[in-house]
Write a protein that holds these residues in place. Structure first.
Motif, PDB file in Angstrom:
ATOM      1  N   GLY A  41      -3.568  11.780   2.540  1.00 30.51           N
ATOM      2  CA  GLY A  41      -4.290  10.327   3.108  1.00 30.51           C
ATOM      3  C   GLY A  41      -3.879  10.091   4.413  1.00 30.51           C
ATOM      4  O   GLY A  41      -3.479   9.197   4.738  1.00 30.51           O
ATOM      5  N   SER A  42      -4.416  11.220   5.306  1.00 28.75           N
ATOM      6  CA  SER A  42      -3.738  11.541   6.449  1.00 28.75           C
ATOM      7  C   SER A  42      -4.728  10.885   7.750  1.00 28.75           C
ATOM      8  O   SER A  42      -4.500  10.938   8.785  1.00 28.75           O
ATOM      9  N   ASN A  43      -5.890  10.333   7.116  1.00 29.58           N
ATOM     10  CA  ASN A  43      -6.838   9.708   8.236  1.00 29.58           C
ATOM     11  C   ASN A  43      -6.706   8.292   8.912  1.00 29.58           C
ATOM     12  O   ASN A  43      -7.313   8.058   9.672  1.00 29.58           O
ATOM     13  N   ALA A  88      -9.907  19.054   3.316  1.00 22.65           N
ATOM     14  CA  ALA A  88     -10.387  18.034   2.511  1.00 22.65           C
ATOM     15  C   ALA A  88      -9.755  17.999   1.182  1.00 22.65           C
ATOM     16  O   ALA A  88      -9.379  19.045   0.570  1.00 22.65           O
ATOM     17  N   MET A  89      -9.263  16.827   0.758  1.00 17.69           N
ATOM     18  CA  MET A  89      -8.577  16.517  -0.676  1.00 17.69           C
ATOM     19  C   MET A  89      -8.513  15.343  -1.093  1.00 17.69           C
ATOM     20  O   MET A  89      -7.971  14.501  -0.342  1.00 17.69           O
ATOM     21  N   ASP A  90      -9.209  15.069  -2.254  1.00 17.37           N
ATOM     22  CA  ASP A  90      -9.175  13.929  -2.703  1.00 17.37           C
ATOM     23  C   ASP A  90      -8.150  13.804  -4.064  1.00 17.37           C
ATOM     24  O   ASP A  90      -8.296  14.593  -4.830  1.00 17.37           O
ATOM     25  N   ILE A  91      -7.181  13.040  -4.090  1.00 16.40           N
ATOM     26  CA  ILE A  91      -6.228  13.472  -4.733  1.00 16.40           C
ATOM     27  C   ILE A  91      -6.331  12.898  -6.301  1.00 16.40           C
ATOM     28  O   ILE A  91      -5.658  13.297  -7.222  1.00 16.40           O
ATOM     29  N   ALA A  92      -7.430  12.213  -6.428  1.00 18.06           N
ATOM     30  CA  ALA A  92      -7.928  11.625  -7.833  1.00 18.06           C
ATOM     31  C   ALA A  92      -8.912  12.588  -8.527  1.00 18.06           C
ATOM     32  O   ALA A  92      -9.410  12.439  -9.510  1.00 18.06           O
ATOM     33  N   ASN A 114       3.713  13.039  -0.157  1.00 16.25           N
ATOM     34  CA  ASN A 114       2.569  12.321  -0.803  1.00 16.25           C
ATOM     35  C   ASN A 114       2.396  10.883  -0.366  1.00 16.25           C
ATOM     36  O   ASN A 114       3.349   9.993  -0.782  1.00 16.25           O
ATOM     37  N   ASN A 115       1.504  10.677   0.559  1.00 18.99           N
ATOM     38  CA  ASN A 115       1.474   9.584   1.255  1.00 18.99           C
ATOM     39  C   ASN A 115       0.257   8.662   0.653  1.00 18.99           C
ATOM     40  O   ASN A 115       0.073   7.298   0.562  1.00 18.99           O
ATOM     41  N   ALA A 116      -0.840   9.401   0.420  1.00 15.95           N
ATOM     42  CA  ALA A 116      -2.083   8.663  -0.170  1.00 15.95           C
ATOM     43  C   ALA A 116      -1.847   7.607  -1.202  1.00 15.95           C
ATOM     44  O   ALA A 116      -1.037   7.986  -2.193  1.00 15.95           O
ATOM     45  N   ALA A 117      -2.727   6.527  -1.375  1.00 18.82           N
ATOM     46  CA  ALA A 117      -2.567   5.556  -2.174  1.00 18.82           C
ATOM     47  C   ALA A 117      -3.558   4.471  -2.078  1.00 18.82           C
ATOM     48  O   ALA A 117      -4.217   4.523  -1.008  1.00 18.82           O
ATOM     49  N   ILE A 167       7.650  11.476  -1.613  1.00 19.49           N
ATOM     50  CA  ILE A 167       6.785  10.545  -2.107  1.00 19.49           C
ATOM     51  C   ILE A 167       6.951   9.188  -1.516  1.00 19.49           C
ATOM     52  O   ILE A 167       8.077   8.705  -1.662  1.00 19.49           O
ATOM     53  N   LEU A 168       5.894   8.466  -1.092  1.00 16.57           N
ATOM     54  CA  LEU A 168       5.781   7.151  -0.726  1.00 16.57           C
ATOM     55  C   LEU A 168       5.892   6.322  -1.883  1.00 16.57           C
ATOM     56  O   LEU A 168       4.603   6.134  -2.363  1.00 16.57           O
ATOM     57  N   GLY A 169       6.990   5.698  -1.856  1.00 23.06           N
ATOM     58  CA  GLY A 169       6.903   4.528  -3.158  1.00 23.06           C
ATOM     59  C   GLY A 169       6.888   3.370  -2.476  1.00 23.06           C
ATOM     60  O   GLY A 169       6.301   3.062  -1.382  1.00 23.06           O
ATOM     61  N   SER A 170       7.414   2.278  -3.144  1.00 26.33           N
ATOM     62  CA  SER A 170       7.262   0.819  -2.586  1.00 26.33           C
ATOM     63  C   SER A 170       8.256  -0.102  -3.341  1.00 26.33           C
ATOM     64  O   SER A 170       8.243  -0.307  -4.404  1.00 26.33           O
ATOM     65  N   ALA A 171       8.866  -0.943  -2.386  1.00 21.99           N
ATOM     66  CA  ALA A 171       9.724  -1.829  -2.995  1.00 21.99           C
ATOM     67  C   ALA A 171       8.872  -2.634  -3.855  1.00 21.99           C
ATOM     68  O   ALA A 171       9.659  -3.297  -4.936  1.00 21.99           O
ATOM     69  N   PRO A 187      -1.256  -4.335 -10.800  1.00 22.15           N
ATOM     70  CA  PRO A 187      -1.671  -2.928 -11.086  1.00 22.15           C
ATOM     71  C   PRO A 187      -1.010  -2.070 -10.038  1.00 22.15           C
ATOM     72  O   PRO A 187      -0.527  -0.992 -10.404  1.00 22.15           O
ATOM     73  N   TYR A 188      -1.034  -2.373  -8.858  1.00 19.70           N
ATOM     74  CA  TYR A 188      -0.552  -1.515  -7.887  1.00 19.70           C
ATOM     75  C   TYR A 188       0.926  -1.741  -7.917  1.00 19.70           C
ATOM     76  O   TYR A 188       1.483  -0.395  -7.859  1.00 19.70           O
ATOM     77  N   ARG A 189       1.508  -2.611  -8.204  1.00 22.38           N
ATOM     78  CA  ARG A 189       3.179  -2.468  -8.605  1.00 22.38           C
ATOM     79  C   ARG A 189       3.394  -1.756  -9.722  1.00 22.38           C
ATOM     80  O   ARG A 189       4.465  -0.773  -9.730  1.00 22.38           O
ATOM     81  N   ILE A 216      10.594   7.143  -0.807  1.00 18.23           N
ATOM     82  CA  ILE A 216      11.069   6.577   0.236  1.00 18.23           C
ATOM     83  C   ILE A 216      10.210   5.113   0.539  1.00 18.23           C
ATOM     84  O   ILE A 216       8.632   5.527   0.284  1.00 18.23           O
ATOM     85  N   ASN A 217      10.770   4.228   0.660  1.00 21.26           N
ATOM     86  CA  ASN A 217      10.033   2.866   0.725  1.00 21.26           C
ATOM     87  C   ASN A 217       9.616   2.822   2.301  1.00 21.26           C
ATOM     88  O   ASN A 217      10.612   2.537   2.964  1.00 21.26           O
ATOM     89  N   PRO A 218       8.460   2.675   2.914  1.00 22.54           N
ATOM     90  CA  PRO A 218       8.317   2.597   4.212  1.00 22.54           C
ATOM     91  C   PRO A 218       8.509   1.206   4.881  1.00 22.54           C
ATOM     92  O   PRO A 218       8.507   1.019   6.028  1.00 22.54           O
ATOM     93  N   GLY A 219       8.893   0.179   3.881  1.00 26.93           N
ATOM     94  CA  GLY A 219       8.951  -1.114   4.318  1.00 26.93           C
ATOM     95  C   GLY A 219       7.389  -1.917   4.449  1.00 26.93           C
ATOM     96  O   GLY A 219       6.427  -1.117   4.189  1.00 26.93           O
ATOM     97  N   ASP A 222       2.370  -2.479   9.283  1.00 24.57           N
ATOM     98  CA  ASP A 222       1.503  -2.964   9.929  1.00 24.57           C
ATOM     99  C   ASP A 222       0.216  -1.991   9.901  1.00 24.57           C
ATOM    100  O   ASP A 222      -0.222  -1.965  11.376  1.00 24.57           O
ATOM    101  N   THR A 223      -0.359  -1.831   9.125  1.00 22.15           N
ATOM    102  CA  THR A 223      -1.454  -0.473   9.184  1.00 22.15           C
ATOM    103  C   THR A 223      -2.897  -1.349   9.506  1.00 22.15           C
ATOM    104  O   THR A 223      -3.783  -0.645   9.484  1.00 22.15           O
ATOM    105  N   ARG A 224      -2.757  -2.531   9.541  1.00 20.14           N
ATOM    106  CA  ARG A 224      -4.062  -3.239   9.533  1.00 20.14           C
ATOM    107  C   ARG A 224      -4.268  -3.962  11.105  1.00 20.14           C
ATOM    108  O   ARG A 224      -5.155  -4.673  11.525  1.00 20.14           O
ATOM    109  N   GLY A 225      -3.248  -3.727  11.873  1.00 20.65           N
ATOM    110  CA  GLY A 225      -3.276  -4.281  13.008  1.00 20.65           C
ATOM    111  C   GLY A 225      -2.929  -5.803  13.322  1.00 20.65           C
ATOM    112  O   GLY A 225      -3.292  -6.366  14.303  1.00 20.65           O
TER     113      GLY A 225
END
Ligand SMILES: NC(=O)c1ccc[n+]([C@@H]2O[C@H](COP(=O)([O-])OP(=O)(O)OC[C@H]3O[C@@H](n4cnc5c(N)ncnc54)[C@H](OP(=O)(O)O)[C@@H]3O)[C@@H](O)[C@H]2O)c1
Length: 288
Positions: A41-43, A88-92, A114-117, A167-171, A187-189, A216-219, A222-225
């Motif tokens: 998910g590096s785009n 190219a890689m679609d993880i699903a 493992n960042n894509a989500a 792996i990028l987890g989440s709080a 569902p995401y949680r 690791i939880n990135p906190g 602000d990926t939407r600016g």
């Protein structure tokens, strides 16, 4: 020129020619000796920032995403850094993952990131009006897709020097932090809580191959600016409910560059002896 300067220059030249002055391997001109990182998910978002920072540090970066042809920002970074290769890689998609694992079969991967989500929209994840098709998609990407990639690339990691899977987890998926009903993004949680269990399992299962697994939880990033939006520009839907808390300073929203810089530091410190597994970007442990 005084003779001691001339002698000094001669020694310096000789040392350089004989390779007697150590050069930081991560910054060496020949990237073949540099460590390698494969990022999913590096785009865009955090993944794109990981590509930028590891590329600048001289790593060999295998930047994967679903649609390389549409990944303009990623293409721009690759255009400036010869050490970035886009795949190219679609993880699903099981075939997409196994195709890339096969094509890279002789490529050791020091760090599998493992960042894509898939986050989805809040409206479709609000209890009790959950869209179960969306739920399936979220599980297919976040929980199953990340597991699939970790399984497919474990031998590439085992064949490397650093042997790390992160792996990028989440709080948001920390059950220990739930104090009220987490009605939104359920569902995401749940997908992240399941992934956290899988990370723990991978760390135990892969330890005998010398692989270190980190979660690791990135906190809140602000990926939407949002922080840089101009006056009058709308707040993205997913930020609307928490915007008052951000503005009061009760929730910290970080820029991707800062979160990724801190996470890279934690990742560099990870070793088979590291205590704990689930950590925050700043190194604090996150409750399960
Ligand atoms: N941002 C935060 O505040 C935050 C907080 C906690 C945890 N995290 C975690 O950090 C990671 C990165 O988050 P982010 O905010 O950067 O996310 P983002 O901006 O939503 O980007 C998600 C990335 O994942 C990719 N992706 C989605 N489905 C995919 C699939 N099937 N195969 C391959 N790639 C796929 C997207 O590609 P497309 O462009 O093709 O969709 C995109 O590149 C995620 O694991 C997220 O859960 C983020």
């Amino acid at each position: 020129m005084p003779h001691f300067y001339r002698a000094g220059l001669l020694w310096l030249t000789l040392l350089l020619l004989l390779g007697g002055i150590p050069v930081n391997p991560a910054l060496g001109e020949d990237s073949s000796g540099a460590p390698s990182v494969l990022i999913t998910g590096s785009n865009r978002g955090i993944g794109l920032e990981f590509v930028r920072q590891y590329a600048e540090e001289g790593w060999q970066v295998i930047a994967t995403c679903r649609s390389p042809a549409k990944a303009d920002a990623l293409q721009a970074i690759a255009g400036q850094h010869a050490n970035v290769r886009i795949e190219a890689m679609d993880i699903a998609d099981a075939d997409s993952v196994s195709d890339l694992a096969e094509r890279l079969q002789d490529q050791p991967v020091d760090l599998l990131l493992n960042n894509a989500a898939y986050l989805g929209q809040p409206g479709e994840q609000q209890f009790p009006d959950i869209d179960f098709e969306v739920f399936e998609r979220i599980l297919a990407v976040n929980t199953m897709g990340t597991t699939r990639v970790s399984v497919a690339f474990r031998e590439h990691v085992a064949a490397s020097q650093q042997k790390k899977i992160v792996i990028l987890g989440s709080a948001a998926g920390s059950i220990g932090q739930v104090s009220a009903a987490p009605n939104t993004y359920l569902p995401y949680r749940a997908s992240k809580a399941g992934l956290h269990l899988i990370a723990r399992n991978l760390s135990l299962a892969l330890a005998e191959q010398g692989i270190t697994v980190g979660l690791i939880n990135p906190g809140l990033v602000d990926t939407r600016g949002v922080l840089d939006r101009k006056p009058g520009e709308p707040v993205p839907e997913e930020f609307v409910p928490i915007m008052p808390l951000i503005e009061k300073g009760l929730i910290e929203l970080q820029r991707p560059a800062d979160s990724v810089r801190d996470m890279r530091l934690q990742i560099a410190r990870m070793s088979p002896e590291s205590p704990g597994l689930f950590m925050n970007y700043d190194g604090r442990e996150v409750p399960w």
